[in-house]
Scaffold this active site. Structure first.
Site, PDB file in Angstrom:
ATOM      1  N   SER A  54       0.735  -1.049  -0.009  1.00 17.55           N
ATOM      2  CA  SER A  54      -0.115  -0.108   0.196  1.00 17.55           C
ATOM      3  C   SER A  54       0.826   1.246  -0.058  1.00 17.55           C
ATOM      4  CB  SER A  54      -1.102  -0.052   1.106  1.00 17.55           C
ATOM      5  OG  SER A  54      -0.200   0.334   2.339  1.00 17.55           O
ATOM      6  N   LYS A  91       0.575   4.779   6.396  1.00 19.01           N
ATOM      7  CA  LYS A  91      -0.146   5.621   5.830  1.00 19.01           C
ATOM      8  C   LYS A  91       0.508   6.955   5.384  1.00 19.01           C
ATOM      9  CE  LYS A  91      -3.800   3.019   5.851  1.00 19.01           C
ATOM     10  NZ  LYS A  91      -2.953   1.597   5.512  1.00 19.01           N
TER      11      LYS A  91
END
Length: 139
Positions: A54, A91
């Site tokens: 990610s 993130k």
């Protein structure tokens, strides 16, 4: 890091060319302790092993090691460790219209990160380095 043996690695005087080959200098500029380079605040620095894809657009790959400093205040474009519903996850901090900060993936193949109203998110620390093993040690 107290009590740990420090390792000094020779630092070459000329930068390493990643394009066309260039002649290398035959001297060492200095000795470098990698931990001192990547850890600026030992009391608040931790390492995590990255699993998943990610964060590939941020240069962080599956199998990398993330160096995380808990003493830093996150800002837009930082990569952070966020604890979302109790699970730690890397993130990217993004700035939304209106100036608010939010969390998102750094992979163009993934849609935006959408948390429902019941989700809890906490910024645990800021990723300052990622270390990519190019020849992983045998296990």
């Amino acid at each position: 890091m107290s009590g740990a043996k420090r390792i000094q690695i020779p630092m070459m005087g000329r930068p390493l060319c990643a394009g066309f080959p260039s002649p290398a200098d035959d001297y060492v500029e200095e000795a470098l302790d990698p931990a001192r380079l990547i850890v600026t605040n030992p009391a608040s620095t931790f390492m995590w092993r990255v699993v998943g894809r990610s964060m590939i657009a941020a240069g962080i790959n599956d199998g990398d090691y993330a160096v995380v400093d808990r003493s830093l205040t996150p800002k837009a474009d930082d990569v952070v460790v966020a604890v979302i519903d109790g699970l730690p996850s890397a993130k990217r901090v993004v700035r939304l219209r209106g100036g608010r900060l939010a969390l998102d993936f750094a992979n163009p193949d993934m849609g935006p990160l959408i948390l429902d109203e019941a989700s809890e998110a906490l910024i645990w620390g800021v990723v300052t380095w990622s270390l990519t093993p190019h020849r992983p040690a045998s296990r």
